[in-house]
Design an enzyme around this catalytic site. Structure first.
Site, short mmCIF file in Angstrom:
data_model
loop_
_atom_site.label_atom_id
_atom_site.label_comp_id
_atom_site.label_asym_id
_atom_site.label_seq_id
_atom_site.Cartn_x
_atom_site.Cartn_y
_atom_site.Cartn_z
CE LYS A 211 8.86 -12.39 11.60
NZ LYS A 211 9.27 -13.19 10.54
CB CYS A 265 12.37 -8.64 8.73
SG CYS A 265 10.88 -8.79 7.64
N1 LIG Z 1 9.34 -8.73 3.38
C1 LIG Z 1 9.53 -9.81 4.21
O1 LIG Z 1 10.43 -10.72 3.80
C2 LIG Z 1 8.77 -10.11 5.31
C3 LIG Z 1 9.03 -11.44 6.00
C4 LIG Z 1 8.26 -11.95 7.02
C5 LIG Z 1 7.45 -11.06 7.72
N2 LIG Z 1 7.33 -9.54 7.24
C6 LIG Z 1 6.55 -8.67 7.92
O2 LIG Z 1 5.16 -8.68 7.08
C7 LIG Z 1 4.84 -7.21 7.23
C8 LIG Z 1 4.65 -6.58 5.71
O3 LIG Z 1 6.06 -6.66 5.10
P1 LIG Z 1 6.12 -6.48 3.22
O4 LIG Z 1 7.75 -6.83 3.25
O5 LIG Z 1 5.21 -7.21 2.90
O6 LIG Z 1 5.85 -4.94 3.24
P2 LIG Z 1 5.55 -4.26 1.81
O7 LIG Z 1 6.14 -2.67 2.37
O8 LIG Z 1 6.10 -4.80 1.02
O9 LIG Z 1 3.99 -4.26 1.87
C9 LIG Z 1 3.15 -3.70 2.63
C10 LIG Z 1 2.02 -3.15 1.71
O10 LIG Z 1 1.07 -2.60 2.62
C11 LIG Z 1 0.39 -1.56 1.97
N3 LIG Z 1 -0.09 -0.61 2.99
C12 LIG Z 1 0.10 0.10 4.03
N4 LIG Z 1 -0.76 0.84 4.57
C13 LIG Z 1 -1.85 0.19 4.32
C14 LIG Z 1 -3.39 0.35 4.47
N5 LIG Z 1 -3.74 1.24 5.55
N6 LIG Z 1 -4.21 -0.30 3.79
C15 LIG Z 1 -3.92 -1.13 2.69
N7 LIG Z 1 -2.48 -1.20 2.45
C16 LIG Z 1 -1.55 -0.59 3.19
C17 LIG Z 1 1.57 -0.86 1.30
O11 LIG Z 1 1.27 0.07 0.21
C18 LIG Z 1 2.57 -1.93 0.79
O12 LIG Z 1 1.90 -2.29 -0.85
C19 LIG Z 1 5.80 -6.32 8.00
O13 LIG Z 1 5.18 -6.30 9.25
C20 LIG Z 1 7.13 -7.32 8.01
O14 LIG Z 1 7.82 -7.04 8.76
C21 LIG Z 1 8.13 -9.22 6.08
#
Ligand SMILES: NC(=O)c1ccc[n+]([C@@H]2O[C@H](COP(=O)([O-])OP(=O)(O)OC[C@H]3O[C@@H](n4cnc5c(N)ncnc54)[C@H](O)[C@@H]3O)[C@@H](O)[C@H]2O)c1
Length: 434
Positions: A211, A265
């Site tokens: 990844k 990311c």
């Molecule tokens: N955004 C993208 O396009 C994308 C794509 C692939 C992978 N990712 C990966 O996926 C993961 C999430 O990314 P995202 O963009 O969805 O992030 P995001 O910030 O949009 O969402 C994360 C959510 O997790 C919640 N959160 C944080 N701590 C928490 C806890 N202890 N308990 C419950 N909820 C909690 C936050 O309030 C938030 O709503 C990251 O590791 C990111 O690198 C993101």
């Protein structure tokens, strides 16, 4: 047969489409997020993500309507769930090291509420070594259970892009790292219902490397395109024409240059890989990051030189920055390359920021009316290729602006047509008119 109870921890760009999709495939889903606002929005079937996400609004609303998807800010709601997906944010800190604060808290909540037989699947992107070194020990410590013997553990990193969340999650191949064969098999049984893509199984650490390498690879490719853009500008050539011709050679896939790289990311995943692999002294990945981080400052240089040519200083100019999100037609402004540009241009006589998908940015109220944003402006800087901008004709742009000077960070306009319309024009990678 009773529906299988699953939970999704973290309701963001990754967690929401996953939760909605699971609900549409017959699972009974509990979404949990520390943000009450986020949890109540999802629980009421309202999509809290900004930007255009085809199909997701409807899928989420449908899941909630039929009672298959619920959401809460209470970690206690994780109890009794057979499978728990972890989708929390995994940023880097100021020293570019993994910031595990959200991950650790989420694991604590999961550990307290899991039981014998639970399968924990982490979808968040992780620095290689985190599943074995952080996730497994945190779950075992917090639950008193033993991974492999008492509970299953898998890492299935998400590959979605904002703007195409649902399409990506339902069609892309998935890499599934499992602690053991049983964890792999259980995870595969679920993902085979979610995506038409192939499932590739491996071990936990390989899945983490895959990844982070995927995103580091893309970042390096973009940095290469940006370097060719800077060279082309100096040599008086058009990097987009160069790219088109490079890609006529077999086995070449030169990426698009542009005003910078943003999002949750790409700016951090290469650091997750490079930091985890620091014993190998990685050189290319950090350099690519530096090239991409420099692009917004190159845009500012283009703006300065363009204004200078019209005898204007930034301090005396009305400047409009068009596009504040990091991606076209998205409201995701995380690590947006527009941020350093807007911050630096706060010294302008008047600074306007336009974006169809955002309400405020860098402490400024965002103008949503394109005509008002451009009326009487001396300089327009296009940072994002939102659909609305692609429809702008050079003639109309000239009429709206006062000093028609345009910096194009995303190859939105053709230099020849801008010159014909009487607009002073500079673009990233466009040296043909210098
Ligand atoms: N955004 C993208 O396009 C994308 C794509 C692939 C992978 N990712 C990966 O996926 C993961 C999430 O990314 P995202 O963009 O969805 O992030 P995001 O910030 O949009 O969402 C994360 C959510 O997790 C919640 N959160 C944080 N701590 C928490 C806890 N202890 N308990 C419950 N909820 C909690 C936050 O309030 C938030 O709503 C990251 O590791 C990111 O690198 C993101």
């Amino acid at each position: 047969m009773a529906q299988e109870k699953v939970a999704v921890v973290g309701l963001g760009y990754v967690g929401i489409p996953l939760a909605a999709l699971l609900a549409s495939k017959g699972y009974e889903v509990m979404g949990v997020d520390v943000s009450e606002e986020r949890a109540s929005s999802v629980g009421e079937g309202r999509l809290p993500l900004k930007g255009d996400e085809p199909g997701l609004t409807e899928l989420l609303a449908k899941g909630v309507r039929k009672g298959a998807l619920k959401a809460s800010s209470s970690a206690g709601m994780l109890g009794g769930r057979k499978v728990i997906f972890v989708c929390v944010d995994t940023p880097i800190d100021a020293d570019r090291r993994p910031d595990h604060s959200s991950l650790r808290k989420a694991l604590e909540s999961v550990a307290k509420n899991m039981s014998r037989g639970t399968l924990v699947i982490v979808e968040s992107t992780l620095a290689p070594g985190t599943m074995v070194g952080v996730v497994r020990p945190a779950l075992e410590r917090g639950s008193g259970l033993k991974a492999g013997k008492d509970f299953g553990l898998a890492h299935c990193p998400e590959r979605v892009m904002p703007g195409r969340l649902l399409k990506n999650i339902t069609t892309y191949d998935r890499v599934i790292g499992g602690l053991d064969l049983r964890s792999q098999q259980r995870a595969c049984a679920i993902y085979s219902k979610l995506t038409k893509g192939k499932l590739h199984t491996t071990d936990l650490t390989t899945a983490e490397i895959v990844k982070t390498a995927e995103n580091a690879y893309r970042d390096v490719q973009i940095a290469f395109a940006n370097e060719v853009a800077l060279i082309s500008e100096k040599l008086g050539a058009d990097a987009f024409e160069v790219r088109r011709l490079v890609n006529t050679c077999p086995f070449r896939d030169m990426h698009l240059p542009g005003a910078g790289v943003g999002g949750h990311c790409l700016p951090k995943d290469p650091w997750l890989l490079a930091t985890a692999g620091k014993a190998a002294n990685p050189k290319l990945i950090p350099i690519a990051r530096a090239v991409n981080d420099s692009m917004p400052f190159h845009v500012l240089d283009l703006a300065d030189s363009l204004l200078g040519a019209s005898g204007l200083k930034v301090e005396d100019a009305v400047v409009t920055v068009l596009g504040a999100s990091f991606l076209q037609d998205s409201g995701d402004a995380r690590n947006s390359p527009s941020l350093p540009v807007v911050e630096s241009l706060k010294r302008a006589k008047e600074l306007r920021v336009h974006d169809p998908f955002l309400g405020d940015f860098a402490g400024l109220k965002v103008q949503k009316d394109l005509k008002k944003a451009l009326a009487g402006a001396d300089l327009a800087i296009f940072m994002v290729s939102h659909k609305e901008y692609l429809k702008l004709a050079p003639g109309a742009l000239k009429k709206m602006m006062k000093t028609p000077a345009v910096v194009d960070g995303r190859n939105i306009f053709e230099a020849r047509k801008m010159a014909k319309a009487g607009i002073d024009y500079r673009g990233v990678g466009k040296g043909s008119l210098q």
